[in-house]
Scaffold this active site. Structure first.
Site, PDB file in Angstrom:
ATOM      1  N   ASP A  31       0.978  -1.241  -0.063  1.00  0.00           N
ATOM      2  CA  ASP A  31      -0.154  -0.018  -0.053  1.00  0.00           C
ATOM      3  C   ASP A  31       0.819   1.371  -0.045  1.00  0.00           C
ATOM      4  OD1 ASP A  31      -3.031   0.144   1.018  1.00  0.00           O
ATOM      5  OD2 ASP A  31      -2.146   1.976   0.761  1.00  0.00           O
ATOM      6  N   ILE A  61       7.583  -3.414  -9.369  1.00  0.00           N
ATOM      7  CA  ILE A  61       7.934  -4.103  -8.229  1.00  0.00           C
ATOM      8  C   ILE A  61       7.917  -5.821  -8.590  1.00  0.00           C
ATOM      9  CG2 ILE A  61       5.701  -4.461  -7.174  1.00  0.00           C
ATOM     10  CD1 ILE A  61       7.149  -4.144  -4.370  1.00  0.00           C
ATOM     11  N   LYS A  89      -3.545   6.890 -13.640  1.00  0.00           N
ATOM     12  CA  LYS A  89      -2.358   6.105 -13.589  1.00  0.00           C
ATOM     13  C   LYS A  89      -2.231   4.729 -12.811  1.00  0.00           C
ATOM     14  CE  LYS A  89       1.081   9.603 -14.310  1.00  0.00           C
ATOM     15  NZ  LYS A  89       2.135  10.592 -13.458  1.00  0.00           N
ATOM     16  N   ASN A  97       1.743  -3.026 -14.305  1.00  0.00           N
ATOM     17  CA  ASN A  97       2.945  -3.473 -13.399  1.00  0.00           C
ATOM     18  C   ASN A  97       2.641  -4.867 -12.824  1.00  0.00           C
ATOM     19  OD1 ASN A  97       4.780  -1.865 -13.927  1.00  0.00           O
ATOM     20  ND2 ASN A  97       3.837  -0.296 -12.346  1.00  0.00           N
ATOM     21  N   TYR A 143     -11.901   7.476 -12.873  1.00  0.00           N
ATOM     22  CA  TYR A 143     -12.109   6.304 -12.167  1.00  0.00           C
ATOM     23  C   TYR A 143     -12.659   5.417 -13.150  1.00  0.00           C
ATOM     24  CZ  TYR A 143     -13.909   3.048  -8.480  1.00  0.00           C
ATOM     25  OH  TYR A 143     -13.936   2.068  -7.589  1.00  0.00           O
ATOM     26  N   LYS A 147     -10.843   1.965 -14.680  1.00  0.00           N
ATOM     27  CA  LYS A 147     -11.059   0.576 -14.419  1.00  0.00           C
ATOM     28  C   LYS A 147     -11.525  -0.241 -15.625  1.00  0.00           C
ATOM     29  CE  LYS A 147     -10.871   0.440  -9.903  1.00  0.00           C
ATOM     30  NZ  LYS A 147     -10.278  -0.730  -8.905  1.00  0.00           N
TER      31      LYS A 147
END
Ligand code: NAD
Ligand code: UDP
Length: 311
Positions: A31, A61, A89, A97, A143, A147
């Site tokens: 988070d 990551i 983003k 990612n 949003y 999505k």
């Protein structure tokens, strides 16, 4: 299994982390604390099977995991409109990612999509076959469109790279650990009622929503993740529909409040009606909500009352 929950310190993420830990899994909660809080997961920190990573999913990551629940994204209109470019983003670069990681480590990934992909729906109740009615240039678009692109990315990584995906479309969900300041209707109304302040109904209150309790939703989410041979999208929500005015009245009754109702302007592009058709979830997952609105609201009101008592 080793399971990553992005957005794990948020409202739904924290309930999911708790449930997965109770089921015996190793849980990594990732988070950036934009809308989440350490308070939501502090009670999990003692477990040696729980890890917390402060990270923003818009940056790559790599973590060796078996499952990825991708929940990272602000969910309340107030929060996702605060920095709309960042919201897009998070859904677009963040999902790329997470999909890249899923592909690399061969993890199964579930995307927390939303009823907002249906926009201001002209089909009622909404089935998964409906393509929606979304304004691409309005204040909710960061949003909604973010999505929608995230769903597209999920499907294309699946078709192009064989990534093992699941997509759920979550309808309005509420419960303990919603942020006090996030401006969503459940937290706003309960806090206003507990403080005996005016209840702020936007517009005439004839717009409808259907509210699902967090524990039910988390149950559906896990069932979908572990369901074989079905990738979705699948609607998850409670089909019991109320107008916002009826909802305000219910909360006044449940909390025994002396609040009165006032009306404020309706925000731009506020959907007029929303109710999930959950036939697919019933058929494929054997899932339907078990907790009534009255029971769920009483539990949520008790949580907020305790928060207020803490000061
Ligand atoms: P929330 O705001 O409480 O949780 C979102 C979490 O994501 C927070 O902990 C936040 O800090 C984190 N986050 C945001 N951007 C991030 C980033 N770039 N990198 C890492 N972490 C980031 O909201 P919620 O209600 O728990 O929603 C969780 C997910 O479910 C969201 O994806 C939301 O779109 C989806 N959803 C929720 C509802 C609902 O009614 N609660 C309805 C539809 C969809
Ligand atoms: N709403 C309201 N008063 C509030 C907050 C929200 O009347 O204090 C209304 C809002 O206009 C919308 C509904 O309640 O019609 C649900 O709003 P929320 O922000 O919780 O979720 P969403 O609009 O994303 O479903």
């Amino acid at each position: 299994m080793r399971i990553l929950v992005t957005g794990g310190a948020g409202f739904l993420g924290s309930h999911l982390c708790e449930r997965l830990l109770n089921e015996g899994h190793d849980v990594i909660c990732l988070d950036n604390f934009f809308t989440g809080s350490k308070n939501n997961i502090i009670h999990l920190m003692d477990s040696h099977r729980f890890e917390l990573v402060r990270h923003d999913i818009t940056e790559p990551i790599l973590l060796e995991v078996d499952r990825i629940y991708n929940l990272a994204c602000p969910a309340s209109p107030v929060h996702y409109q605060y920095n709309p470019v960042k919201t897009t983003k998070t859904s677009v670069m963040g999902t790329i990612n997470m999909l890249g990681m899923a592909k690399r480590v061969k993890a199964r990934i579930l995307q927390a999509s939303t009823s907002e992909v249906y926009g201001d729906p002209q089909v009622h109740p909404q089935t998964e076959a409906y393509w929606g009615n979304v304004n691409p240039i309005g204040i909710r678009s960061c949003y909604d469109e973010g999505k929608r692109v995230a769903e597209t990315l999920m499907m294309d990584y699946h078709r192009q790279n064989n990534v093992d995906i699941r997509i759920i479309r979550i309808f309005n969900t509420y419960g303990p650990r919603m942020a006090e300041n996030d401006g969503r209707v459940v937290s706003n109304f309960i806090l206003q009622a507990l403080r005996n302040e005016e209840i702020t109904v936007y517009g005439d209150g004839s717009q409808t929503r259907s509210f699902c309790y967090a524990d039910d939703l988390v149950d559906g989410m896990i069932r979908m993740m572990e369901c074989d041979g079905f990738i979705g999208p699948v609607n998850l929500g409670n089909p019991v529909e109320n107008t916002i005015l009826e909802f305000a009245e219910k909360i006044i009754t449940i909390t025994g409040s002396s609040s009165c109702i006032i009306h404020k302007p309706l925000p731009q592009d506020d959907p007029k009606q929303r109710q999930p058709d959950i036939s697919l979830a019933r058929e494929k997952l054997g899932w339907s909500p078990a907790i009534s609105l009255e029971t769920g609201l009483a539990k949520t009101a008790a949580y907020f009352a305790a928060q207020l008592a803490k000061g």
